[in-house]
Design an enzyme around this catalytic site. Sequence first.
Site, PDB file in Angstrom:
ATOM      1  N   TRP A  57      60.840  10.486 -16.328  1.00 46.22           N
ATOM      2  CA  TRP A  57      60.101  11.493 -15.561  1.00 46.22           C
ATOM      3  C   TRP A  57      61.072  12.333 -14.726  1.00 46.22           C
ATOM      4  CZ3 TRP A  57      55.580  10.169 -11.611  1.00 46.22           C
ATOM      5  CH2 TRP A  57      55.002  11.366 -11.169  1.00 46.22           C
ATOM      6  N   TYR A 105      56.376  15.652 -18.352  1.00 51.82           N
ATOM      7  CA  TYR A 105      57.593  15.488 -17.565  1.00 51.82           C
ATOM      8  C   TYR A 105      58.507  16.705 -17.779  1.00 51.82           C
ATOM      9  CZ  TYR A 105      56.150  10.557 -17.335  1.00 51.82           C
ATOM     10  OH  TYR A 105      55.449   9.380 -17.157  1.00 51.82           O
ATOM     11  N   LEU A 138      60.209   0.417  -9.036  1.00 47.10           N
ATOM     12  CA  LEU A 138      60.947   0.521  -7.772  1.00 47.10           C
ATOM     13  C   LEU A 138      60.208   1.389  -6.748  1.00 47.10           C
ATOM     14  CD1 LEU A 138      64.592   0.867  -9.132  1.00 47.10           C
ATOM     15  CD2 LEU A 138      63.479  -1.163  -8.185  1.00 47.10           C
ATOM     16  N   CYS A 139      58.940   1.680  -7.033  1.00 45.11           N
ATOM     17  CA  CYS A 139      58.070   2.412  -6.106  1.00 45.11           C
ATOM     18  C   CYS A 139      58.714   3.710  -5.613  1.00 45.11           C
ATOM     19  CB  CYS A 139      57.670   1.521  -4.923  1.00 45.11           C
ATOM     20  SG  CYS A 139      56.216   2.115  -4.039  1.00 45.11           S
ATOM     21  N   ARG A 140      58.964   4.615  -6.587  1.00 52.80           N
ATOM     22  CA  ARG A 140      59.555   5.927  -6.291  1.00 52.80           C
ATOM     23  C   ARG A 140      60.860   5.815  -5.499  1.00 52.80           C
ATOM     24  NH1 ARG A 140      54.477   4.723  -6.632  1.00 52.80           N
ATOM     25  NH2 ARG A 140      53.827   5.453  -4.594  1.00 52.80           N
ATOM     26  N   GLY A 167      63.676   4.328 -13.671  1.00 56.21           N
ATOM     27  CA  GLY A 167      63.989   5.747 -13.720  1.00 56.21           C
ATOM     28  C   GLY A 167      65.424   6.008 -13.313  1.00 56.21           C
ATOM     29  N   ARG A 194      68.645   9.352 -13.451  1.00 58.61           N
ATOM     30  CA  ARG A 194      69.120  10.686 -13.839  1.00 58.61           C
ATOM     31  C   ARG A 194      70.609  10.673 -14.163  1.00 58.61           C
ATOM     32  NH1 ARG A 194      66.459  15.534 -10.377  1.00 58.61           N
ATOM     33  NH2 ARG A 194      64.886  14.418  -9.198  1.00 58.61           N
TER      34      ARG A 194
END
Length: 338
Positions: free
Chosen positions: A21, A58, A206-208, A279, A281
């Site tokens: 995302w 996304y 990991l809750c954002r 998530g 990057r």
Amino acid sequence: METIEIGTSGIAASRIALGTWAIGGWMWGGSTDLGQSIDTIRSAIARGITLIDTAPVYGFGRSETIVGMALSGGLRERAVIATKGGLEWQDGKVWRNSSPARIRKEVEESLRRLGTDYIDLYQVHWPDPLVPIVDTAAALARLLKEGKIRAVGVSNYSAAQMAEFRQAAPIHSVQPPYNLFEREAERDALAYATQHDIAVLCYGALCRGLLAGTISAATRFKGDDLRREDPKFQEPRFSQYLAAVAALDRYARQRYGRSVLALAVRWVLDQGNTVALWGARRPAQLDPVEDAIGWTLDNEAKRRIDQILLQTVRDPIGPEFMAPPSRADAALTTSLSA
């Protein structure tokens, strides 16, 4: 890397999945670097992370396109691609649409962006209150029969909705939000999944980023970052959740010599037939993966974790803010703002 079978599909995948995302940019503070994004996906494969989770919404196609680029040149066969359908968008506004026609259109577009002739796991992103669930399920059953998809999943579905869906198509996976702080899935979805041999792909493990241990009271979120609207990142809750993370980190280091991030991911993996979506990057954000695998939490640790949460988070809240509107609600909002 620990592995799992995706329900009864016969597809084996890693128990850590790369969530893309943030790579798409939308709702994560703007676009990401293309080269770094490709390197991140390829680094995940090199580390044994075979399950790559993405969706058309996304970045409005960007995430899927980047996944396709990263897996070109021979990596496609090493990956299990999980994508989704059932959302529609215009001018940055998103709403639900799980009609058979929309599902068919999205599958074809996803295949093109991903540069593949099949999708390993195709998931309905959100239930659509304006479309009978069995109609959506029947559309996926046809795609499964045609070989365009290899397995069927749902996301954000309740047990009752899954039971209705299974009247017309199999379900091999369900994807709810699930982490140490957000446990609403325990009410019925997880039990239903266990009863019917359905794999659970846990998004927001990991809750954002809260449970990564890198966010502080001084952290600021820019642009369209969804955490600017997340009640967990607003006072008075923000301080409570940060206190919980600090206490969990102290416990994890004292008991296991590991970080709160490893503790949080391990907790998700110890809940049953589960996969933790991670998530990232940048490749370096995957470095802690090895600390989360190859061990388990005992019952004493699970009890202590629950005690810490009870002592620190006095005003808990779930992830409800992330739910997209139905088409009717989206149309009403548009007309009221016109």
